[in-house]
Design a protein around this motif. Sequence first.
Motif, PDB file in Angstrom:
ATOM      1  N   UNK A 191       0.863  -1.170   0.000  1.00 32.60           N
ATOM      2  CA  UNK A 191       0.000   0.000   0.000  1.00 32.60           C
ATOM      3  C   UNK A 191       0.903   1.226   0.000  1.00 32.60           C
ATOM      4  N   UNK A 192       0.554   2.275  -0.731  1.00 32.08           N
ATOM      5  CA  UNK A 192       1.379   3.486  -0.692  1.00 32.08           C
ATOM      6  C   UNK A 192       1.567   4.049   0.713  1.00 32.08           C
ATOM      7  N   UNK A 193       0.678   3.708   1.634  1.00 34.26           N
ATOM      8  CA  UNK A 193       0.824   4.151   3.019  1.00 34.26           C
ATOM      9  C   UNK A 193       2.025   3.496   3.692  1.00 34.26           C
ATOM     10  N   UNK A 194       2.407   2.307   3.221  1.00 36.55           N
ATOM     11  CA  UNK A 194       3.475   1.541   3.867  1.00 36.55           C
ATOM     12  C   UNK A 194       4.792   1.563   3.112  1.00 36.55           C
ATOM     13  N   UNK A 195       4.855   2.302   2.026  1.00 32.67           N
ATOM     14  CA  UNK A 195       6.076   2.315   1.219  1.00 32.67           C
ATOM     15  C   UNK A 195       7.178   3.020   1.978  1.00 32.67           C
ATOM     16  N   UNK A 196       8.340   2.376   2.036  1.00 40.81           N
ATOM     17  CA  UNK A 196       9.502   2.990   2.671  1.00 40.81           C
ATOM     18  C   UNK A 196      10.594   3.126   1.624  1.00 40.81           C
ATOM     19  N   UNK A 197      11.529   3.961   1.874  1.00 40.51           N
ATOM     20  CA  UNK A 197      12.597   4.199   0.900  1.00 40.51           C
ATOM     21  C   UNK A 197      13.791   3.299   1.204  1.00 40.51           C
ATOM     22  N   UNK A 198      13.598   1.991   0.986  1.00 46.13           N
ATOM     23  CA  UNK A 198      14.670   1.036   1.264  1.00 46.13           C
ATOM     24  C   UNK A 198      15.779   1.114   0.228  1.00 46.13           C
ATOM     25  N   UNK A 199      15.440   1.438  -0.994  1.00 46.14           N
ATOM     26  CA  UNK A 199      16.455   1.539  -2.045  1.00 46.14           C
ATOM     27  C   UNK A 199      16.397   2.921  -2.682  1.00 46.14           C
ATOM     28  N   UNK A 200      17.375   3.226  -3.482  1.00 44.72           N
ATOM     29  CA  UNK A 200      17.459   4.538  -4.123  1.00 44.72           C
ATOM     30  C   UNK A 200      16.245   4.800  -5.015  1.00 44.72           C
ATOM     31  N   UNK A 201      15.924   3.859  -5.902  1.00 46.69           N
ATOM     32  CA  UNK A 201      14.789   4.001  -6.813  1.00 46.69           C
ATOM     33  C   UNK A 201      13.933   2.755  -6.719  1.00 46.69           C
ATOM     34  N   UNK A 202      12.628   2.938  -6.722  1.00 44.21           N
ATOM     35  CA  UNK A 202      11.747   1.784  -6.732  1.00 44.21           C
ATOM     36  C   UNK A 202      10.400   2.145  -7.335  1.00 44.21           C
TER      37      UNK A 202
END
Length: 193
Positions: free
Chosen positions: A34-45
Motif C-alpha cells: 500500500x502506498x501508506x506503507x512504502x519505505x525508501x529502502x532503495x534509491x529508486x523503486x
Amino acid sequence: MSIYTVIRDVSETLQNVLQSEFVASTNFEVTLQSPQNVSSASQHYLNLYLYHVTENGFAKTREALRRGSDQMQRAPLALNLYYMLTPYTQATATNPLVSNIDEHLILGDAMRILYDNSVLEDSVLLGDLRGRSEEFTISLCRMNLEEQTRIWNALQIPYRLSVCYEARIALIESKDLVDVSRVETQINEYSEI
C-alpha cells in the motif's frame, strides 16, 4: 484456474515482469505495498498497488462446466484487477530536483514494459495462472486526475505521480458442484386440437 491464489499470482507475475526488465539497475526494486506503507529502502523503486477488484461482466454469463457424466461445476468467478503504478526516488542533498526527473524516467520505462507485455505469455505467468486457455492481458486505464486524486485521498496521503492499469481476466474456480443425470427416456404425446 485457481481456487483462491489467483489474485496473489497476478500481482506477483506483474511484479516479476517489471522487476526482470529493470535488472540493469542494481539498486532498483518493485514492491506490492500500500502506498501508506512504502519505505525508501532503495534509491529508486516502483510500487504496484492493487486498489480495486471487480467482476468481469462479459465472462459472468459463462456456462457451467461438465465434470464427469453426473456433475456440473459452476462457471469460474472472472475478475478484473486494478493496479496503481507509482515511481519513487530518494532526493539527494546535493541535488533535490533529480528525484522528480528520475521518477519520470522510471514511470516511462515501466509503462513501456507493460505495453510490451500487454498480453502475458504462459512462460512468464506464475502459480495457478500457468497453463490457462484464456488470454491474460494488462492495459492502461483511462482515469482522469480527479479519479486518481480520490484514491490518494482515500489513502490519506498526498498525491504522487502515478498511472493505473487493468489486469484481466483472473479466474477463480468455483467449488460448487451440482449432481445432474442424463435424460434416458423421451415421451412424445400428441393430441388433436
